[in-house]
Design a protein around this motif. Sequence first.
Motif, PDB file in Angstrom:
ATOM      1  N   GLY A  43      30.269  71.698 -13.924  1.00  0.00           N
ATOM      2  CA  GLY A  43      29.817  70.532 -13.168  1.00  0.00           C
ATOM      3  C   GLY A  43      30.949  69.655 -12.689  1.00  0.00           C
ATOM      4  O   GLY A  43      32.046  70.117 -12.391  1.00  0.00           O
ATOM      5  N   ALA A  44      30.690  68.398 -12.627  1.00  0.00           N
ATOM      6  CA  ALA A  44      31.566  67.446 -11.965  1.00  0.00           C
ATOM      7  C   ALA A  44      32.994  67.425 -12.526  1.00  0.00           C
ATOM      8  O   ALA A  44      33.956  67.578 -11.775  1.00  0.00           O
ATOM      9  CB  ALA A  44      30.950  66.062 -12.044  1.00  0.00           C
TER      10      ALA A  44
ATOM     11  N   ALA B   9      25.461  70.306  -9.525  1.00  0.00           N
ATOM     12  CA  ALA B   9      26.405  69.550 -10.355  1.00  0.00           C
ATOM     13  C   ALA B   9      27.774  69.507  -9.684  1.00  0.00           C
ATOM     14  O   ALA B   9      28.447  68.473  -9.677  1.00  0.00           O
ATOM     15  CB  ALA B   9      26.515  70.182 -11.745  1.00  0.00           C
ATOM     16  N   TYR B  10      28.151  70.639  -9.086  1.00  0.00           N
ATOM     17  CA  TYR B  10      29.453  70.733  -8.408  1.00  0.00           C
ATOM     18  C   TYR B  10      29.501  69.783  -7.222  1.00  0.00           C
ATOM     19  O   TYR B  10      30.538  69.222  -6.888  1.00  0.00           O
ATOM     20  CB  TYR B  10      29.672  72.172  -7.952  1.00  0.00           C
ATOM     21  CG  TYR B  10      30.952  72.414  -7.188  1.00  0.00           C
ATOM     22  CD1 TYR B  10      32.183  72.352  -7.828  1.00  0.00           C
ATOM     23  CD2 TYR B  10      30.925  72.722  -5.833  1.00  0.00           C
ATOM     24  CE1 TYR B  10      33.353  72.591  -7.132  1.00  0.00           C
ATOM     25  CE2 TYR B  10      32.091  72.961  -5.133  1.00  0.00           C
ATOM     26  CZ  TYR B  10      33.309  72.893  -5.790  1.00  0.00           C
ATOM     27  OH  TYR B  10      34.466  73.133  -5.107  1.00  0.00           O
ATOM     28  N   LEU B  11      28.366  69.574  -6.596  1.00  0.00           N
ATOM     29  CA  LEU B  11      28.328  68.733  -5.393  1.00  0.00           C
ATOM     30  C   LEU B  11      28.007  67.267  -5.700  1.00  0.00           C
ATOM     31  O   LEU B  11      27.815  66.477  -4.777  1.00  0.00           O
ATOM     32  CB  LEU B  11      27.312  69.295  -4.390  1.00  0.00           C
ATOM     33  CG  LEU B  11      27.754  70.572  -3.665  1.00  0.00           C
ATOM     34  CD1 LEU B  11      26.645  71.130  -2.808  1.00  0.00           C
ATOM     35  CD2 LEU B  11      29.003  70.311  -2.806  1.00  0.00           C
TER      36      LEU B  11
ATOM     37  N   ARG C 220      34.540  71.088  -0.778  1.00  0.00           N
ATOM     38  CA  ARG C 220      33.456  71.552  -1.646  1.00  0.00           C
ATOM     39  C   ARG C 220      32.270  72.072  -0.846  1.00  0.00           C
ATOM     40  O   ARG C 220      31.582  72.994  -1.276  1.00  0.00           O
ATOM     41  CB  ARG C 220      33.009  70.423  -2.581  1.00  0.00           C
ATOM     42  CG  ARG C 220      34.062  70.139  -3.632  1.00  0.00           C
ATOM     43  CD  ARG C 220      33.544  69.420  -4.834  1.00  0.00           C
ATOM     44  NE  ARG C 220      34.662  69.192  -5.766  1.00  0.00           N
ATOM     45  CZ  ARG C 220      34.594  68.437  -6.844  1.00  0.00           C
ATOM     46  NH1 ARG C 220      33.470  67.823  -7.138  1.00  0.00           N
ATOM     47  NH2 ARG C 220      35.645  68.296  -7.627  1.00  0.00           N
ATOM     48  N   LEU C 221      32.058  71.508   0.318  1.00  0.00           N
ATOM     49  CA  LEU C 221      30.954  71.997   1.149  1.00  0.00           C
ATOM     50  C   LEU C 221      31.209  73.428   1.606  1.00  0.00           C
ATOM     51  O   LEU C 221      30.281  74.205   1.818  1.00  0.00           O
ATOM     52  CB  LEU C 221      30.759  71.085   2.362  1.00  0.00           C
ATOM     53  CG  LEU C 221      30.054  69.774   2.041  1.00  0.00           C
ATOM     54  CD1 LEU C 221      29.946  68.898   3.284  1.00  0.00           C
ATOM     55  CD2 LEU C 221      28.664  70.027   1.458  1.00  0.00           C
ATOM     56  N   GLN C 222      32.492  73.778   1.739  1.00  0.00           N
ATOM     57  CA  GLN C 222      32.821  75.160   2.093  1.00  0.00           C
ATOM     58  C   GLN C 222      32.697  76.104   0.907  1.00  0.00           C
ATOM     59  O   GLN C 222      32.323  77.257   1.051  1.00  0.00           O
ATOM     60  CB  GLN C 222      34.264  75.224   2.608  1.00  0.00           C
ATOM     61  CG  GLN C 222      34.415  74.833   4.066  1.00  0.00           C
ATOM     62  CD  GLN C 222      35.728  75.354   4.608  1.00  0.00           C
ATOM     63  OE1 GLN C 222      36.785  74.859   4.234  1.00  0.00           O
ATOM     64  NE2 GLN C 222      35.662  76.354   5.469  1.00  0.00           N
TER      65      GLN C 222
ATOM     66  N   GLU D 258      29.480  79.826  -1.654  1.00  0.00           N
ATOM     67  CA  GLU D 258      29.985  80.971  -2.430  1.00  0.00           C
ATOM     68  C   GLU D 258      29.669  80.784  -3.905  1.00  0.00           C
ATOM     69  O   GLU D 258      29.269  81.717  -4.596  1.00  0.00           O
ATOM     70  CB  GLU D 258      31.502  81.109  -2.234  1.00  0.00           C
ATOM     71  CG  GLU D 258      31.938  81.358  -0.804  1.00  0.00           C
ATOM     72  CD  GLU D 258      31.370  82.656  -0.249  1.00  0.00           C
ATOM     73  OE1 GLU D 258      31.114  83.587  -1.038  1.00  0.00           O
ATOM     74  OE2 GLU D 258      31.185  82.726   0.989  1.00  0.00           O
ATOM     75  N   LEU D 259      29.866  79.558  -4.375  1.00  0.00           N
ATOM     76  CA  LEU D 259      29.555  79.238  -5.770  1.00  0.00           C
ATOM     77  C   LEU D 259      28.091  79.533  -6.050  1.00  0.00           C
ATOM     78  O   LEU D 259      27.742  80.154  -7.061  1.00  0.00           O
ATOM     79  CB  LEU D 259      29.844  77.755  -6.019  1.00  0.00           C
ATOM     80  CG  LEU D 259      29.730  77.279  -7.459  1.00  0.00           C
ATOM     81  CD1 LEU D 259      30.904  77.779  -8.275  1.00  0.00           C
ATOM     82  CD2 LEU D 259      29.671  75.756  -7.527  1.00  0.00           C
ATOM     83  N   ASP D 260      27.242  79.098  -5.144  1.00  0.00           N
ATOM     84  CA  ASP D 260      25.807  79.274  -5.330  1.00  0.00           C
ATOM     85  C   ASP D 260      25.441  80.747  -5.435  1.00  0.00           C
ATOM     86  O   ASP D 260      24.644  81.143  -6.293  1.00  0.00           O
ATOM     87  CB  ASP D 260      25.057  78.624  -4.163  1.00  0.00           C
ATOM     88  CG  ASP D 260      23.612  78.345  -4.518  1.00  0.00           C
ATOM     89  OD1 ASP D 260      23.387  77.487  -5.389  1.00  0.00           O
ATOM     90  OD2 ASP D 260      22.721  79.011  -3.961  1.00  0.00           O
ATOM     91  N   LYS D 261      26.059  81.582  -4.569  1.00  0.00           N
ATOM     92  CA  LYS D 261      25.803  83.023  -4.612  1.00  0.00           C
ATOM     93  C   LYS D 261      26.130  83.571  -5.991  1.00  0.00           C
ATOM     94  O   LYS D 261      25.357  84.309  -6.590  1.00  0.00           O
ATOM     95  CB  LYS D 261      26.699  83.718  -3.568  1.00  0.00           C
ATOM     96  CG  LYS D 261      25.941  84.351  -2.406  1.00  0.00           C
ATOM     97  CD  LYS D 261      26.917  85.052  -1.474  1.00  0.00           C
ATOM     98  CE  LYS D 261      27.010  84.372  -0.132  1.00  0.00           C
ATOM     99  NZ  LYS D 261      28.118  84.857   0.704  1.00  0.00           N
TER     100      LYS D 261
END
Lengths: 221, 221
Positions: free
Chosen positions: A114-115, B177-179, B186-188, B192-195
């Motif tokens: 996460g963050a 959480a990453y966003l 991060r939007l780029q 890929e992270l989601d996949k």
Amino acid sequence: MATKTNTAVKTTHLTRQLIIDAALKLAKEAGVENLSIRKVALRLGVTPMALYRHFNNKEELLSFALEAFIARANVIPEEDSPWEEWVQHVGRKMYVALCSDYSWVRILGYVRVGAEAAEVTDAFVSKLTSVGFTISQAVRAYFAVIQTVFGAVCLRASMSSDSAASKEGQLSSTTRAYLEQANLDRLQIAPELDKITRMDQIDLGLPMIISALKRDLQSVK
Amino acid sequence: MATKTNTAVKTTHLTRQLIIDAALKLAKEAGVENLSIRKVALRLGVTPMALYRHFNNKEELLSFALEAFIARANVIPEEDSPWEEWVQHVGRKMYVALCSDYSWVRILGYVRVGAEAAEVTDAFVSKLTSVGFTISQAVRAYFAVIQTVFGAVCLRASMSSDSAASKEGQLSSTTRAYLEQANLDRLQIAPELDKITRMDQIDLGLPMIISALKRDLQSVK
DNA sequence: ACCTGAACACCGTTCAAGT
DNA sequence: ACCTGAACACCGTTCAAGT
């Protein structure tokens, strides 16, 4: 001077950050396996139930604590180096940090990407894309490294009695278990097994991951 | 007929095997996290303290249970296949078995590479040496695979809510959480992270390990 | 030799109540 | 809104005692 110093903590509002700090301090002092909601609360001078305002349960607290622990382990190198060394360094640092208290192994399955830990993700991806990897490859590489680190920590934890501390000239306990039922094949395999149980487990998988990444990079170019 | 069937169990001497069987049955029914010395004893119709004659503590019982679980997961394929497929199969089977109950992840750090699981070691080493690997390479390969499996299970467990079950068209909770703190980079990275959070984690590391092994083999020949 | 019973020192979490 | 107190339903493990 009007307020007593020992009430200062109590008048401060409880926050996630304060709770995580206290948890990490306790983990460092007495091991992760000794963490309990009640002990963290005691340390904060607060009722156990006060923590439930910030975390739904113990598992959630631990997953945030693990994330903070990794983020604070300073795994990202400061100097610039060839990406192979760089990746090796990040993996090794994570491994060493987690091995500093084997009981982290209990909560590896709660990790939050996460963050806080996201900054590690960012640094990793940016390093790898800067040398020619695609974003997709870089993210996959990051997960492959974490995977190897976690697996290495699991193995090292389970064989912690086998590591360098064990007497020279004696077989590791893993090797001895393997030889409980011995035959000719096992007698040949045992010496190799024994060597590996004494290694830093991270030096097994990580070089393989890096070698595979090197191949990927060449096929892109 | 003279002995009542329900006393049959009680008159049988308690053994390690009986205790492990009961533990695995309970784990299957209610999850590993619900295993307790007291419940295993209750199931066996015995006092909790009776188990302490066979295991020094709960951790030791769990490490034997995990070993037995892996040994009984039948990870060694019956048909003969090219070694790459064969290794892939073994790793996948271990992964799938351990993922069947994510709470095994809690005791991955207690694994015993002892007598029962040793048969898996033997089969693995014998397969790899038969195609040209040295014993040392084969044993290292085995540990590398276990490492990857364990790491993959940790990651999958921590993201279990992200797997296929999650609604299509929604970001995985890890991605969200990453966003939490989003920026252009991060939007780029996020897609890929989601996949990857939805993948079977084993398909990330295992192919890399196998590719590295292939290289080793070629340099031997 | 093998098992029991009672007790100890803890847990996480609930619920209703306080201020 | 934020915290407390008491209670519930469990734990692992000890020790001394039974048969």
